[in-house]
Design an enzyme around this catalytic site. Sequence first.
Site, mmCIF file in Angstrom:
data_model
loop_
_atom_site.group_PDB
_atom_site.id
_atom_site.type_symbol
_atom_site.label_atom_id
_atom_site.label_comp_id
_atom_site.label_asym_id
_atom_site.label_seq_id
_atom_site.Cartn_x
_atom_site.Cartn_y
_atom_site.Cartn_z
ATOM 1 C CD GLU A 142 -3.113 -1.045 2.098
ATOM 2 O OE1 GLU A 142 -2.941 -0.377 3.131
ATOM 3 O OE2 GLU A 142 -4.168 -1.656 1.857
ATOM 4 C CD GLU A 314 -3.943 -6.201 2.610
ATOM 5 O OE1 GLU A 314 -4.652 -5.496 3.351
ATOM 6 O OE2 GLU A 314 -2.715 -6.058 2.515
HETATM 7 C C1 GAL Z 1 -4.301 -2.875 4.935
HETATM 8 C C2 GAL Z 1 -2.840 -3.294 5.049
HETATM 9 C C3 GAL Z 1 -2.690 -4.541 5.879
HETATM 10 C C4 GAL Z 1 -3.480 -4.426 7.137
HETATM 11 C C5 GAL Z 1 -4.919 -4.170 6.791
HETATM 12 C C6 GAL Z 1 -5.829 -4.080 7.980
HETATM 13 O O1 GAL Z 1 -4.424 -1.549 4.636
HETATM 14 O O2 GAL Z 1 -2.301 -3.513 3.770
HETATM 15 O O3 GAL Z 1 -1.320 -4.742 6.168
HETATM 16 O O4 GAL Z 1 -2.956 -3.400 7.912
HETATM 17 O O5 GAL Z 1 -5.004 -2.956 6.111
HETATM 18 O O6 GAL Z 1 -7.153 -3.825 7.584
#
Ligand code: GAL
Length: 657
Positions: A142, A314
């Site tokens: 990110e 994710e």
């Molecule tokens: C994303 C990040 C992850 C984790 C996640 C939690 O933004 O890439 O490492 O922190 O959020 O929701």
Amino acid sequence: MHLGVCYYPEQWPQHQWESDARRMAELGISRVRIGEFAWSRMEPEAGRYEWAWLDRAIEVLATHGLKVILGTPTATPPRWLVDLHPEILPVNKDGITLNFGSRRHYDISSEIYREHCARIVTQMVRRYGTHPAVIAWQTDNELACHDTAPSYTEAARRRFGGWLAARYGEVERLNAAWGNVFWSMEYRSFAEIGLPNRTPTDANPSHWLDFRRFMSSEVASFHGLQGELIREHAPGRDLLHNFMGFFTSFDHYEFAESGLDVAAWDSYPLPRTEVLWFDDADKHRWARTGHPDIPAFNHDLYRGVGKGRMWVMEQQVGPVNWAPYNPVPKAGMARLWTWEAFAHGAELVSYFRWRQAPFAQEQMHSGINAPDDKLTAGGHEIAQVARELASFDPTFDPAATAQVTQARVAMLFDYPADWIVQIQRHGADFDYQRLVFEWYSCLREMGVDVDLLPATADLSGYRLVVAPSLPVVPDALVAQIQAGQAHWLFGPRTGSKTADFTIPATLPPGPLQAVLNVRVSQSESLRPSLRPAATFDGVRGEGRSWRDHVEPGPGVDVTAVFDDGVPAVVQAGRVRMTTACFDPALQRAVLERCVRDAGIEVLTLPEGGRLRRLGNLRFALNYGDTAWRVPAPEGARFVLGGRETGPSDVAAWIEMH
Ligand code: GAL
């Protein structure tokens, strides 16, 4: 259509890896992303590398048939590196140096840091580049998250000077382009130019815009540096980055040009609903499902960034930790979000994370498993998706589905447009992303599929192109309007600036005047209580937050007028423009007219009901609270669900073209 998971082997005892991998495979997961925060374990001290643990982690996963997406660890430089080179720490807009102790504590412009990144990435790709189980590489994590780009360091200032010198050649040209005679801002050399932060009042908007452009290219080149090493040592592997939703700190289209095979993004529908512009009633309405257009908007955007290839790296499974309120999703949502991603063309949906960590910053962030290793509610839904994928109806045509269907409507999403509005908001409520999202939502509520694209894309295949706002209109876009047959709709502030951030000589909408002969004599921002009313196609509504006072020239029809006589909608043939931000009813009336004129069907869907075409399939996704009788043709063959689609449920049927 693959399922994946984000996994952190370094956070768990090695004896647990074996059962983790086995259970992942049993669940139907085939892809595992690892590594992206593990620098302190890969290189515990300067130059001392420890790969045995990672060798073993990859082996354990591979033994269970799992494929690995390996992340480079550059989002988390270890303590020793910060001690060795404290100048790699980032400096925020207020000029404050940020400390070690979380993540993203680096300056993206630091040449020293870039060298260390190149070093660790080289070590990694030499070791794992051709490993048969490693099928893809993610750079960093990110990029620019937590406001870490733009960065306001001395290194950034130096490189910005070089970037400006390359852009303008002579400092006199920069002075002229920026209008630096104003307030005695003239420079005698590029070396004199500072960063635009920490000035007593507004810095020159042209200065800001160039700085934003420069920072965008810094982010792209930071990725590109790693990307080149990965390409060299990991041939045939997919190169990707995990982008964020609604994130505009850099131009993602430009980023993709620095080397990208897949645009992956991180989907957190509930916290996004909490932190975006929605009013309290909407936040409440969608608190446990997320707003129905939040995932779709980003799928459609990132499919454009990835030139057709998009992954969800994710995916939220249960409650997260980072919004002001973090509710448990409604039953069925983890499954619905997954199918929706596939419906919008995702090749992979990967969940965050395998198991909730009972320690450190994200201990309140759930995953597929609770800390005691039992599947969570979301985890059970993923098991269901995996079963559904495994037995997907054989009459469904995978070849056709692999071809992400081009929509009939294109919406232009322009990163510099957001920068320009942020630099010179002029009205407290004008929000570019909100405007774009509201237009998008309006179209989706009519059952219309949308491709989000840059203003430089080839738009010849579309019947309708809409640009909610496009401050800088490229000449090539005007040529596309003239050459094609599509219908076009532009929103307020279109053509309001030149690329140098000045007002066009012929006044807005600048180059667009070649196809829509109007002149914006003045623009106004509207406080919430100022709501001029207008009627379009019999629908009464209001203008909000911004209004351009347009004077129509010959050949232009005024098709709606505000009660005080100011034009609300103007049109010349296939080109229309709305002069203000509209309330949802008026906005819908105008968009509906454009969609119908373009020969596209308009449907009336129930609240929270959404449709999406993929190859020969049509999906129905129900974010609402009541069962929905989906608009499948009589006798349609359902491959998922059925004609009655309950709340948080999904259906898909085969559609003949
Ligand atoms: C994303 C990040 C992850 C984790 C996640 C939690 O933004 O890439 O490492 O922190 O959020 O929701």
